[in-house]
Scaffold this motif. Sequence first.
Motif, mmCIF file in Angstrom:
data_model
loop_
_atom_site.group_PDB
_atom_site.id
_atom_site.type_symbol
_atom_site.label_atom_id
_atom_site.label_comp_id
_atom_site.label_asym_id
_atom_site.label_seq_id
_atom_site.Cartn_x
_atom_site.Cartn_y
_atom_site.Cartn_z
ATOM 1 N N UNK A 683 0.817 -1.213 0.000
ATOM 2 C CA UNK A 683 0.000 0.000 0.000
ATOM 3 C C UNK A 683 0.852 1.265 0.000
ATOM 4 N N UNK A 684 2.173 1.111 0.151
ATOM 5 C CA UNK A 684 3.065 2.265 0.101
ATOM 6 C C UNK A 684 3.379 2.687 -1.334
ATOM 7 N N UNK A 685 2.921 1.902 -2.304
ATOM 8 C CA UNK A 685 3.165 2.230 -3.712
ATOM 9 C C UNK A 685 2.179 3.324 -4.128
ATOM 10 N N UNK A 686 2.513 4.544 -3.786
ATOM 11 C CA UNK A 686 1.604 5.661 -3.996
ATOM 12 C C UNK A 686 1.328 5.991 -5.442
ATOM 13 N N UNK A 687 2.160 5.471 -6.380
ATOM 14 C CA UNK A 687 1.961 5.761 -7.798
ATOM 15 C C UNK A 687 1.339 4.578 -8.547
ATOM 16 N N UNK A 688 1.019 3.504 -7.852
ATOM 17 C CA UNK A 688 0.540 2.295 -8.549
ATOM 18 C C UNK A 688 -0.820 2.554 -9.178
ATOM 19 N N UNK A 689 -0.977 2.100 -10.405
ATOM 20 C CA UNK A 689 -2.251 2.225 -11.092
ATOM 21 C C UNK A 689 -2.668 0.923 -11.754
ATOM 22 N N UNK A 690 -1.728 0.002 -11.991
ATOM 23 C CA UNK A 690 -2.064 -1.329 -12.489
ATOM 24 C C UNK A 690 -1.366 -2.330 -11.587
ATOM 25 N N UNK A 691 -2.152 -3.130 -10.861
ATOM 26 C CA UNK A 691 -1.623 -4.121 -9.927
ATOM 27 C C UNK A 691 -2.269 -5.455 -10.218
ATOM 28 N N UNK A 692 -1.459 -6.476 -10.542
ATOM 29 C CA UNK A 692 -1.977 -7.822 -10.785
ATOM 30 C C UNK A 692 -1.139 -8.830 -10.021
ATOM 31 N N UNK A 693 -1.798 -9.497 -9.073
ATOM 32 C CA UNK A 693 -1.188 -10.600 -8.320
ATOM 33 C C UNK A 693 -1.968 -11.880 -8.581
ATOM 34 N N UNK A 694 -2.698 -11.936 -9.673
ATOM 35 C CA UNK A 694 -3.594 -13.056 -9.970
ATOM 36 C C UNK A 694 -2.812 -14.338 -10.249
ATOM 37 N N UNK A 695 -3.508 -15.473 -10.062
ATOM 38 C CA UNK A 695 -2.943 -16.756 -10.464
ATOM 39 C C UNK A 695 -1.748 -17.197 -9.654
ATOM 40 N N UNK A 696 -1.744 -16.921 -8.343
ATOM 41 C CA UNK A 696 -0.690 -17.390 -7.455
ATOM 42 C C UNK A 696 -1.309 -18.244 -6.356
ATOM 43 N N UNK A 697 -0.606 -18.434 -5.271
ATOM 44 C CA UNK A 697 -1.114 -19.210 -4.131
ATOM 45 C C UNK A 697 -1.214 -18.325 -2.898
ATOM 46 N N UNK A 698 -1.601 -17.085 -3.096
ATOM 47 C CA UNK A 698 -1.685 -16.134 -1.998
ATOM 48 C C UNK A 698 -2.875 -16.458 -1.106
ATOM 49 N N UNK A 699 -2.690 -16.262 0.195
ATOM 50 C CA UNK A 699 -3.728 -16.585 1.161
ATOM 51 C C UNK A 699 -3.858 -15.429 2.148
ATOM 52 N N UNK A 700 -4.714 -15.629 3.158
ATOM 53 C CA UNK A 700 -4.945 -14.577 4.128
ATOM 54 C C UNK A 700 -5.947 -13.564 3.612
ATOM 55 N N UNK A 701 -6.105 -12.508 4.376
ATOM 56 C CA UNK A 701 -7.056 -11.462 4.009
ATOM 57 C C UNK A 701 -6.399 -10.402 3.131
ATOM 58 N N UNK A 702 -7.218 -9.727 2.356
ATOM 59 C CA UNK A 702 -6.729 -8.589 1.571
ATOM 60 C C UNK A 702 -6.429 -7.448 2.537
ATOM 61 N N UNK A 703 -5.257 -6.827 2.445
ATOM 62 C CA UNK A 703 -4.916 -5.742 3.381
ATOM 63 C C UNK A 703 -5.967 -4.635 3.372
ATOM 64 N N UNK A 704 -6.253 -4.121 4.576
ATOM 65 C CA UNK A 704 -7.262 -3.079 4.721
ATOM 66 C C UNK A 704 -6.800 -1.734 4.179
ATOM 67 N N UNK A 705 -5.484 -1.620 3.906
ATOM 68 C CA UNK A 705 -4.910 -0.318 3.553
ATOM 69 C C UNK A 705 -4.999 0.002 2.071
ATOM 70 N N UNK A 706 -5.712 -0.798 1.286
ATOM 71 C CA UNK A 706 -5.742 -0.550 -0.159
ATOM 72 C C UNK A 706 -6.288 0.838 -0.500
ATOM 73 N N UNK A 707 -7.048 1.413 0.398
ATOM 74 C CA UNK A 707 -7.554 2.755 0.153
ATOM 75 C C UNK A 707 -6.475 3.814 0.159
ATOM 76 N N UNK A 708 -5.244 3.432 0.575
ATOM 77 C CA UNK A 708 -4.135 4.393 0.605
ATOM 78 C C UNK A 708 -3.408 4.499 -0.731
ATOM 79 N N UNK A 709 -3.823 3.727 -1.721
ATOM 80 C CA UNK A 709 -3.179 3.787 -3.031
ATOM 81 C C UNK A 709 -3.568 5.105 -3.700
#
Length: 947
Positions: A683-709
Amino acid sequence: MHLLALFLLLATTLSCADGGAMAATPASCIETEKEALLQLRPGLLDTSDRLSSWSSDDCCKWKGVTCNCVTGNVERLDLRSPCVKSEIHYEWMIDPVLEYGNCTLTGKLSPSLAQLRHLRYLDLSWNNFSYGEIPAFLGSLTSLEYLNLSNAGFSGKVPVQLGNLSNLQYLDLNTILGYGYTSKGMTVDNLDWLSKFSSMEHLDLSGVDVTSGRGWQSLSSLSSLRHLGIAGCFLNDSSLHVNFTSIKYLDLSDNALGSAVPNWLLNLTNIRYLDLSSSFQEDLPFPTEIINNNKHLGFLHIFNNPMQGELPQNISNLCELYSLRLSFNHFTGDISSLLANPSGCFQSTLRFLDLGWNNLSGHLGEEIRSFKSLEYIDLASNSIEGPIPESLFQLSSLKYLNLMYNQLTGSIPEGMGQLSNLIGLDINHNRLTGMVTEQHLANLTSLIFMEISLNDLVINISAAWIPPFQLKYLSMSYCQAGPKFPAWLRTQRKMSLMDISNCGISDVIPEWFYSSSPDLEGINLSVNQLVGQIHQRFGDMMPKLRDINFKRNRLDGRIPASMCKMMDLFAVDLLNNSLSGPIPNCWRSLRALDGMDLGNNNLTGHIPESLCSLPLTFLGLRHNNLQGPLPRCFSNMSYLTVLDLSQNKLSGQIPSWIGAISRLSVLNLDSNSFSGEIPKEICQLGHIRVLSLAGNNLSGNIPLCFGNLTILADPTSAIFGFYGLGIDVNTKSSTRFYTTQLQYLYSIDLSNNRLGGSIAEGFTQLHSLQNLNLSRNRLVGQIPPEVSNMRNLESLDLSVNQLSGSIPQSLSQLSFLSYLNLSLNHLSGRIPAGPQLSTFKGDSYSGNNGLCGTPLSKRCSEDGEQSDIRKQHGNDDSDGKDNEFYALWIYAGAAPGFVVGLLGVCISLYFKHSWRQSFFLWSDRVLSQMLVMKAIAITRVRKAFRK
């Protein structure tokens, strides 16, 4: 050199000659002035030894120094950089040609220069005086008649002491470099001191910031002024209200003169050279008064303005017109109506015709044959139709022809091959057909620039043909030049840029190609069918290459490690080939490499750490077989803006240091083997506009801080550069390849992982988000009603999760939504209505058994839905009590019916041993489930009786 400068030089020479006739021997230089000149040297860095002659006893013989032959006083000091040569192409146009070389003087001027009291001529132009201010002591050289400080590396305020130079006839403080670029600027607060120059004929303040200046009226007192250059001075429409009576040369380009041509300008009557380019901000008609009042106009430059309407035909009545530049406007009309005006008289004088980038139409007819003196023709980016006339190639003086971006048809006349003076040819992006043969190029002995791409041309040139020219730039993209590699290119030894992409070449790259043009800086061989390996000594044989584009071929083998020797390398694109082996680990010494795309190959091994030392803004390694974790050194890539590592075999966790890549705008880790949780540092990536983490084995909850992008929440804070490279992005259930459009895309894709928990509320704060894909995870809970805050959302995919509850009515407020997939969840209730939602079909909601309403066939109870049993029995009791009683008897009869059926089966099994054995094996598996169903039925009956 300007005509006035030539006159002053001639006057000095004649004076010296006259003095020499009266004196037995010319006088030697004055000792004090010699010492003053010598004191200049310590403060100047002279890497080219221009001042090496400044050692003899007689300073009058030093290079750049001219003395009076009678008195011996230094009257002329010319230290203009020899790297710049003034070529007078036209009477009023000076074209400084900068020849690259280290021959400028750098440093600071010594105050000893003020001791040259008899100095009449001082030229310090085109040097580098370290952006210091113009020395005020120059104002003590009161004998000066000529002062040229243009492009000399001065900055700051112009000293008012220059007003003491009352004898000045020539003052040049121009800071505008070639092609519109300016050095660090100078400023003027007050122009009243200009009124002291009663003999001033030439004044050039171009590039000097005069926005806060006062005293423009003092220019009216310069009765002798012939030449005034105030281009790029930040003038506005209210700054300049002066009365010029003697002015002949006026350059007002690159200012802000508003939406109308000032009246004082329309009233000028003696103008020979007028430049109003890039000075108006609103649409306005062509100022015909300028033509009517200035019959002796030789140069009329009004390009890059929003002028509109048809070109006035009386332009052709300017019988002395030499150069006409009206490009980058909105002019309309038939091109032939201007060129074929029977009353026109500019045909015999016009040499420079620039009408490109307008909305002109019509045919280019035979009337062009009358312009026998034309050297430059630019009609680019209009709507000119028809064939290229044969008569165009009868203009023997023609040096440059630009007809690009029109609608020209037919074949190219073979007469083009007779233009022996032609230097540049650009006919790209038309509808030309036919062949280009040796005849078309036979006598083009001066040709250095040829652009014929984006036509339907066939290049039919013999492999043995030797061209009469040496090209520096060649582009024939989308022309049919194959299947063999064009062998005639082996003779081109001075090539700087070459584009033979999409030419139908299915051949190996010949070995001679790598050694044919050692000065080649850019090469594009993309979108062919080239096979074989890239020469392993590629970098040794073409060391000056800056741009390499070999994408979309069939090249195999390894990436040559010698490419690491291309010290000026800026961009490498090897996308979509069959290259194999590891990526070379030798990139540390390169300091200019900005973009690298090695995607869609068969590269193996780990990502080399030497890539981290490059100033890359774009790194694309997608769709290879790269393994291992992300290199820790990526966190040091402070310029990296686009990182695409998708479709590899990278593993491990996404590291927390990913947030340290502060300028990252695009991060694509799609389809790898990353595991663990998404780090909150992302969420510290203040300039991010395209983010894709699809198709992996990620688990857990989605970070609550996504609104900081930040960028996704507020796009106004984003600055996204242009990259000729691109990436694949999954959106709207399909994959698209984005290049230049990438700067307009805002997307998050976390699909096809094992993410749990609810949808993070932070997503709803991303007002600019266009694509959100959270499908194929384990998300639970409800769709947040605040989803309507994502007002720019075009694609939303939440399918294949465990979401429950109703679809929020606020979803109907997303007016840009064109793709929606909520299928295979546990959603229930009525599907919201709305203009945008009505465009989606049932597939968007399928697999949610609790949903009802349009577009599903299942109707909601409020719409009069009836179960099958109700329809069979015609029961329509509104209070529902009869329905409940009826359901009670259904459930009550189910239990004994089940028991009776079971007894019948047991009796049969008693008499059949094999049946009995199989049955009991099967019944062990299902009996427990049946008993559970029975218990549920009995419970429901009891609840009904309680009611």
